[in-house]
Design an enzyme around this catalytic site. Structure first.
Site, PDB file in Angstrom:
ATOM      1  N   GLU A 144     -10.631  -0.816   4.539  1.00  0.00           N
ATOM      2  CA  GLU A 144     -11.655  -0.132   3.545  1.00  0.00           C
ATOM      3  C   GLU A 144     -10.941   0.401   2.619  1.00  0.00           C
ATOM      4  O   GLU A 144     -11.512   1.700   2.345  1.00  0.00           O
ATOM      5  CB  GLU A 144     -12.798   0.711   4.389  1.00  0.00           C
ATOM      6  CG  GLU A 144     -13.580  -0.059   5.486  1.00  0.00           C
ATOM      7  CD  GLU A 144     -14.630   0.682   6.305  1.00  0.00           C
ATOM      8  OE1 GLU A 144     -14.818   1.830   5.469  1.00  0.00           O
ATOM      9  OE2 GLU A 144     -15.451   0.180   7.076  1.00  0.00           O
ATOM     10  N   GLU A 158     -13.654  -4.727  12.381  1.00  0.00           N
ATOM     11  CA  GLU A 158     -14.255  -3.417  12.658  1.00  0.00           C
ATOM     12  C   GLU A 158     -15.906  -3.765  12.971  1.00  0.00           C
ATOM     13  O   GLU A 158     -16.412  -3.917  11.772  1.00  0.00           O
ATOM     14  CB  GLU A 158     -14.074  -2.190  11.907  1.00  0.00           C
ATOM     15  CG  GLU A 158     -14.485  -0.900  12.361  1.00  0.00           C
ATOM     16  CD  GLU A 158     -14.153   0.572  11.597  1.00  0.00           C
ATOM     17  OE1 GLU A 158     -13.044   0.265  10.960  1.00  0.00           O
ATOM     18  OE2 GLU A 158     -14.958   1.325  11.165  1.00  0.00           O
TER      19      GLU A 158
HETATM   20  C1  GAL Z   1     -15.649   2.879   8.946  1.00  0.00           C
HETATM   21  C2  GAL Z   1     -14.207   3.370   9.061  1.00  0.00           C
HETATM   22  C3  GAL Z   1     -14.115   4.235  10.266  1.00  0.00           C
HETATM   23  C4  GAL Z   1     -15.171   5.102  10.755  1.00  0.00           C
HETATM   24  C5  GAL Z   1     -16.430   4.467  10.700  1.00  0.00           C
HETATM   25  C6  GAL Z   1     -17.547   5.271  11.204  1.00  0.00           C
HETATM   26  O1  GAL Z   1     -16.341   2.590   7.956  1.00  0.00           O
HETATM   27  O2  GAL Z   1     -13.462   2.461   8.837  1.00  0.00           O
HETATM   28  O3  GAL Z   1     -12.694   4.881   9.903  1.00  0.00           O
HETATM   29  O4  GAL Z   1     -15.101   6.234   9.601  1.00  0.00           O
HETATM   30  O5  GAL Z   1     -16.667   3.891   9.650  1.00  0.00           O
HETATM   31  O6  GAL Z   1     -18.571   4.314  11.315  1.00  0.00           O
END
Ligand code: GAL
Length: 839
Positions: free
Chosen positions: A461, A537
């Site tokens: 990200e 993710e």
């Molecule tokens: C994502 C990020 C993670 C965590 C997650 C929580 O955007 O990559 O590290 O912060 O959100 O939802």
């Protein structure tokens, strides 16, 4: 006696009770996996082969906090008056410095976990520990140790090697400044050869400064991974230069072997390299050699060879077969340096139309993202705990992990190699600057022989590089991908992208990762049918273990598969990824809860609620959603608990996760209906509460095969202790993980128990941490007491080097509340050979 499995019973048509059986067998099976923990036979400890020595340098360090603002409280370091004027000036790294008031400890060590929680409105995602430039008194730590170097070591090269520390480190030896490190996750090492006193005592000091952070999550503080002292001949194999690449054709594999030899001696050498290949049973099965080459003083030369392996035993998720290559450099007929590289033979292929293939077989990636801290110990996770954590995820049906958002600890990777978990290995900094590239190179070289790693990730990200700086992002990512390919032509490179993947960094990637945003992959797939896609993710479902109402005043979130606005419930993301043939699968955020990011709340919440299991590894209800649809066994999991005193007549949502055909729900023996289980879904009812028993009966082909029930229990009357293993190694490192439960007087676990429990540890071990999985609990991680959270707590005990027994007694702590019958458990600690270590 043959063991009767749940499957046997299923086929015999007998119904089983899920609540008792699953709970026990899950613990039992996870424990069986932890038993594979190799202890002294870890890959890192075995890496060195004579004449090389690779000595664990963990035990017996002295430690004190320093100060990030005031040199007078920081051993005088940083007075600004010629700090680095003369080599040899640093008195704190010499014999006469007095460290008698410093505390003695063993590494790995995380001092952040020992600090109190501090409310902080400036940053709320790091776990509320007083670290950073605003907390100079608790952000700097000093480690000091005395060690002997024998006179016989003259002429050898001697290195200090850190697997990782948090974060900025200055190293001094015998009064001399040696070097520094400026990141929290990549291993680093320094050549001490010239600075040592041979045949004498030596003094090493590391000043570790955790004022700067790398990530937006809890990261710990201190030397939280192992340290090694490595001694080699002056003619030696370069660090992480040895690789073994395998190519499979029919029933044979061709191994491409390579390494680099460097000559740090005083005359040119003619050297050759030999490889011996050992099969998974340790039997030599092949060998290869590269002809002699001359290596000039201070020069280095690359050696390569190939060898064929007939009928190799492949590495896979179900059969994680590992081979070893013993790499030896010889000169004048004598072995001068050698190392052991463990590797696997397997193919891993991402396709654009059919997803991921391991050894030619389609496998969906059933993965979780994870940070690297655990209850009680913070970032200083003992090796055996890596096994425990993976066993929990494996029990759930997980087959992959992502090392978000940094380079992992070697023992985590090794556990994946040995247990058959696949890994997406991620570097911390997405940058083509020298630090970013150095971190990436180290990661790829360090782990390129590990069969568990199926892809490299160059970041997560990066909103600037994906957006307004897309042009720069494209160049940076391209440089990083190119470097990965140079060092490891066998793996694909990607990153976790939160966005449309249409420009910037994504141009460079071999495979495309989407974070969240289920509206994007279909469109991308249609427009770019040639590009493989996976979920880098997903989810960010949230829930508090054992809690069934969201309460802003208590900072709790109900366990009915809730989610943050940018995420997807477990059910939603898996229905998406699990039903598209072209999707390789994905990684849910997160397997374990972690410190920091208490989303959607702030203080006093100190850890996240994203985990499918809590900080201790205790399953939340979602765990069983995954187990049902990722695992191979039948599942019936009923929730919530049935202790709703004072809520008679209220409607309670009752859910069942199951992979059977149909589930019928009974309240005090009365059926309240049967429902077909939707594929990748769940069933639910609204039930008017009356105390007693609710029971779910799951059937397949019209026959009840598995049941689960919840009973209204009485108050807590007793304690039960269960250990993951009954015997551990007496090596000063191994740990047992103990589950603490509150039981009512009939011996039933009380799902809402919150009693305060105290622990007394006797014998050949010590308590190194406690936890209970409550994201809002600010009790000490290190004190010998803990309150139960919804019925559970965890104690981690570590063996000493003296074999014998560790007794853990749990009793009521304090005078408040009802009396509890105490419980005791004994862990045997067996004599083992310790790994070679600095005395
Ligand atoms: C994502 C990020 C993670 C965590 C997650 C929580 O955007 O990559 O590290 O912060 O959100 O939802």
């Amino acid at each position: 006696m043959p063991r009767i499995t749940r499957r046997d019973l299923l086929h015999s048509g007998m119904a089983l009770s899920a609540s008792s059986l699953l709970a026990r067998s899950a613990w039992g099976r996870a424990a069986a996996m932890v038993s594979g923990y190799p202890g002294a036979a870890s890959a890192e400890a075995l890496a060195a082969v004579a004449p090389r020595e690779h000595l664990l340098f963990d035990a017996g360090w002295k430690f004190t906090l320093g100060n990030g603002a005031d040199p007078a409280k920081d051993l005088g370091f940083g007075n600004g008056q010629g700090d680095f004027a003369k080599t040899g000036d640093f008195e704190f790294a010499k014999a006469k410095f007095d460290d008698s008031k410093w505390r003695t400890l063993n590494l790995p060590h995380d001092w952040a976990v020992e600090l109190p929680f501090v409310r902080d409105e400036v940053q709320n995602s790091h776990g509320f520990k007083p670290l950073g430039r605003r907390y100079p008194e608790t952000s700097v730590g000093w480690y000091r140790r005395e060690f002997d170097i024998p006179a016989t070591d003259v002429g050898r090269r001697i290195w200090i090697e850190f697997d990782g520390a948090f974060r900025d480190v200055f190293v001094f030896v015998n009064g001399c400044f040696i070097g520094r490190n400026d990141n929290g996750y990549a291993p680093f090492r320094f050549d001490l050869t010239d600075f040592l006193a041979y045949g004498k005592k030596n003094y090493i000091v590391a000043r570790v400064d955790a004022s700067f952070g790398d990530g937006w999550f809890y990261e710990g503080a201190g030397i939280y991974r192992h340290v090694w002292l490595t001694k080699t001949d002056a003619l030696n194999l370069g660090k992480w230069e040895s690789y073994v690449r395998s190519e499979l054709a029919g029933n044979a594999a061709t191994l491409t072997l390579g390494t680099k030899v460097q000559n740090e001696g005083k005359q040119a050498e003619s050297a050759r390299v030999k490889w011996q290949i050992l099969d998974p049973a340790g039997k030599p099965v092949a060998s290869a050699e590269a002809p002699a080459q001359s290596i000039a003083v201070d020069g280095s030369v690359t050696f390569t060879s190939t060898v064929k392996l007939a009928n190799p035993e492949l590495w896979s998720v179900d059969a994680p077969n590992l081979y070893q290559a013993i790499v030896t450099v010889e000169a004048a007929g004598k072995a001068r340096d050698a190392e052991r590289v463990s590797f696997g033979v397997r193919t891993a292929k991402f396709t654009a139309d059919k997803g991921f293939f391991l050894n030619g077989k389609s496998v969906k990636i059933q993965g979780t993202c994870n940070h690297q801290d655990h209850a009680g110990v913070g970032a200083a996770v003992p090796d055996a705990l890596q096994w425990f954590r993976l066993a929990v995820l494996r029990e759930m049906g997980g087959n992959a992990v992502r090392t978000s958002h940094n380079m992992p600890t070697p023992e985590w990777v090794e556990a994946c190699d040995r247990m058959g978990m696949m890994m997406m290995c991620e570097t911390r900094q997405m940058s083509a600057n020298p630090e970013g590239m150095a971190q990436l190179e180290t990661m790829v070289k360090r782990y390129r022989n590990s069969p568990s790693i199926i892809l490299w990730s160059v970041g997560n990200e990066e909103n600037h590089l994906q957006g307004p700086m897309a042009e720069q992002g494209a160049r940076i990512a391209a440089d990083m991908v190119r470097r990965c390919h140079e060092l490891d032509p066998t793996r694909v490179v990607s990153a976790a992208v939160n966005g449309d993947n249409e420009k910037g960094v994504s141009d460079a990637f071999d495979i495309i990762g989407f974070n969240y945003a289920l509206n994007l992959p279909d469109k991308f797939h249609k427009e770019h049918p040639e590009r493989p896609i996976y979920g880098s993710e997903t989810s960010s479902a949230i829930g508090t273990r054992g809690v069934y109402s969201s309460d802003r005043l208590r900072n709790t979130i109900n366990s009915y598969d809730g989610v943050v606005p940018w995420g997807e419930t477990a059910e939603k993301w898996w229905m998406f990824y699990g039903t598209r043939e072209w999707e390789a699968g994905g990684f849910a955020w997160t397997g374990f809860d972690y410190r920091g990011e208490p989303t959607p709340y702030g203080w006093p919440s100190i850890n996240s609620q994203f985990g499918i299991v809590d900080m201790c590894g205790f399953p939340k209800d979602n765990f069983y959603y995954y187990k049902a649809w990722w695992g191979k066994d039948p599942v019936v999991h009923l929730f919530p608990h049935w202790n709703w005193e004072g809520r008679q007549g209220d409607e309670i949502p009752v859910w069942v996760y199951s992979n059977l055909d149909e589930v019928e729900l009974f309240v005090n023996g009365k059926s309240i209906g049967s429902q077909k289980v939707p594929h990748l879904g769940h069933v639910e009812w609204k039930v008017r509460y009356e105390p007693g028993v609710i029971e779910a009966r799951g059937s397949k082909d019209g026959k009840v095969v598995l049941t689960d029930k919840r009973e209204t229990t009485g108050p807590t009357a007793a304690i039960r202790l269960t250990a993951d293993r009954s015997e551990i190694n007496a090596d000063g490192e191994d740990v047992a993980v103990i589950k603490v439960e509150g039981l009512d007087k009939e011996g039933r676990p009380v799902p809402i128990a919150d009693n305060h429990i105290g622990f007394t540890i006797k014998g050949n071990g010590a308590l190194i941490g406690v936890g209970n999985g409550d994201p809002n609990c600010q009790e000490s991680d290190k004190a010998p007491k803990r309150s139960l959270f919804n019925g559970l707590a965890q104690v981690i005990v570590q063996a000493t080097k003296e074999p014998g027994e560790i007794q853990i007694e749990a009793h009521k702590d304090g005078w408040e509340g009802p009396n509890l019958t105490p419980a005791t458990i004994t862990i045997r600690t067996k004599r083992v050979e310790s790994r070679p270590a600095v005395a």
